[in-house]
Design a protein around this motif. Sequence first.
Motif, short mmCIF file in Angstrom:
data_model
loop_
_atom_site.label_atom_id
_atom_site.label_comp_id
_atom_site.label_asym_id
_atom_site.label_seq_id
_atom_site.Cartn_x
_atom_site.Cartn_y
_atom_site.Cartn_z
N VAL A 18 0.83 -1.21 0.00
CA VAL A 18 0.00 0.00 0.00
C VAL A 18 0.87 1.27 0.00
O VAL A 18 0.46 2.30 -0.51
CB VAL A 18 -0.98 -0.02 1.20
N SER A 75 9.86 0.79 5.23
CA SER A 75 10.00 1.80 6.29
C SER A 75 11.42 2.20 6.65
O SER A 75 11.77 3.37 6.62
CB SER A 75 9.38 1.28 7.59
N GLY A 95 9.56 -2.64 7.24
CA GLY A 95 8.99 -2.44 8.56
C GLY A 95 8.66 -3.75 9.24
O GLY A 95 8.89 -3.94 10.44
N THR A 152 3.46 -6.23 7.54
CA THR A 152 2.76 -5.15 8.25
C THR A 152 2.21 -4.26 7.16
O THR A 152 2.97 -3.55 6.50
CB THR A 152 3.73 -4.35 9.14
N1 GLU Z 1 4.83 -1.64 6.44
C1 GLU Z 1 5.69 -2.08 5.38
C2 GLU Z 1 7.08 -1.57 5.63
O1 GLU Z 1 7.26 -0.72 6.44
C3 GLU Z 1 5.25 -1.69 4.00
C4 GLU Z 1 3.82 -1.94 3.69
C5 GLU Z 1 3.41 -1.47 2.34
O2 GLU Z 1 4.24 -1.44 1.43
O3 GLU Z 1 2.25 -1.12 2.20
O4 GLU Z 1 8.02 -1.97 5.01
#
Ligand code: GLU
Length: 320
Positions: free
Chosen positions: A37, A68, A148, A193
């Motif tokens: 996302v 992240s 992340g 995540t």
């Molecule tokens: N939460 C993930 C991250 O920090 C990425 C999620 C996404 O790409 O939507 O790497």
Amino acid sequence: MINFRSAACAATLALGAGAVSAQETFITIGTGGQTGVYYVVGQSICRLVNRGSAEHGLKCTAPSTGGSVANINAIKAGDMDMGVAQSDWQFYAYNGSPQYEGGEFSDLRAVFSVHGEPFTVLARSDAGIETFEDLKGKRVNIGNPGSGQRGTMEVLMGKLGWSMDDFALASELKAAEQSAALGDNKVDAIIYTVGHPNGSIQEASTTTDAKLVPVTGEVIDTLIEENPYYAKAVIPGGMYKGSDEDTETFGVKATFVTSASVADDTVYQVVKAVFDNFDRFKGLHPAFANLTQEEMISGGLSAPLHPGAAKYYKEQGWIE
Ligand code: GLU
């Protein structure tokens, strides 16, 4: 990586006796894997920013990245101007917590938060995984370094006293590669995540007999109690094939961050492009459907607001 920030250039058009000067500034937004996302967040922001390029001179690109922590590192190094980062990694980096290996990044600045991101575990139905503890001894994709989920998984493992040796296999595939690995039976479970619904988990759960696994228990409760950037989260039942019941877990927020060294007007124009076109922005991904301005300018932000963002929020009367 090219430092686009220093690439501002002036294009001068000679028009008779006078001259019109248009300053072009290139900005880069760090995202995540193309199936996630964050990539949509970055692409959507750039699309809105670029519609106004003729007026403000900003040209925005949002390439796919490792996620992240990679984004925060790139902003710190001056290789990127802005990026999306989980609320826990915003906190760890700004405060120089030991979880963040890059050292204290006191110039990290918050812009706004976006969607919630439940810590998501999807397991093959034939793997005998009913709870998070069942991952022990299994083949698990813990994610690429810089993502992340990889970082948050390590935080969780630390709390549980687990090491990589507790898995039969701890693979480091990127988010975009893990659905296929689950389908090909190369791993028993994947971790992401990520905001819901998303194409990646959808693809994995339609092509493979798989189900979401709850991430609950005392350790999770303590993690949530002790840290404001973690919260209880639920992935609604019926969203994905194989997971008809609600799945309880914990989660973070996706946040949009930058550096104090990025010009106030640049951040102001980016924020303005998003909030002046808020309904359009919300329509660009189902995970954005429930966003509200109020929550976006407060929830999940631990670094100080960038002054360029604060200027817009003050103009709107959203903050004092
Ligand atoms: N939460 C993930 C991250 O920090 C990425 C999620 C996404 O790409 O939507 O790497």
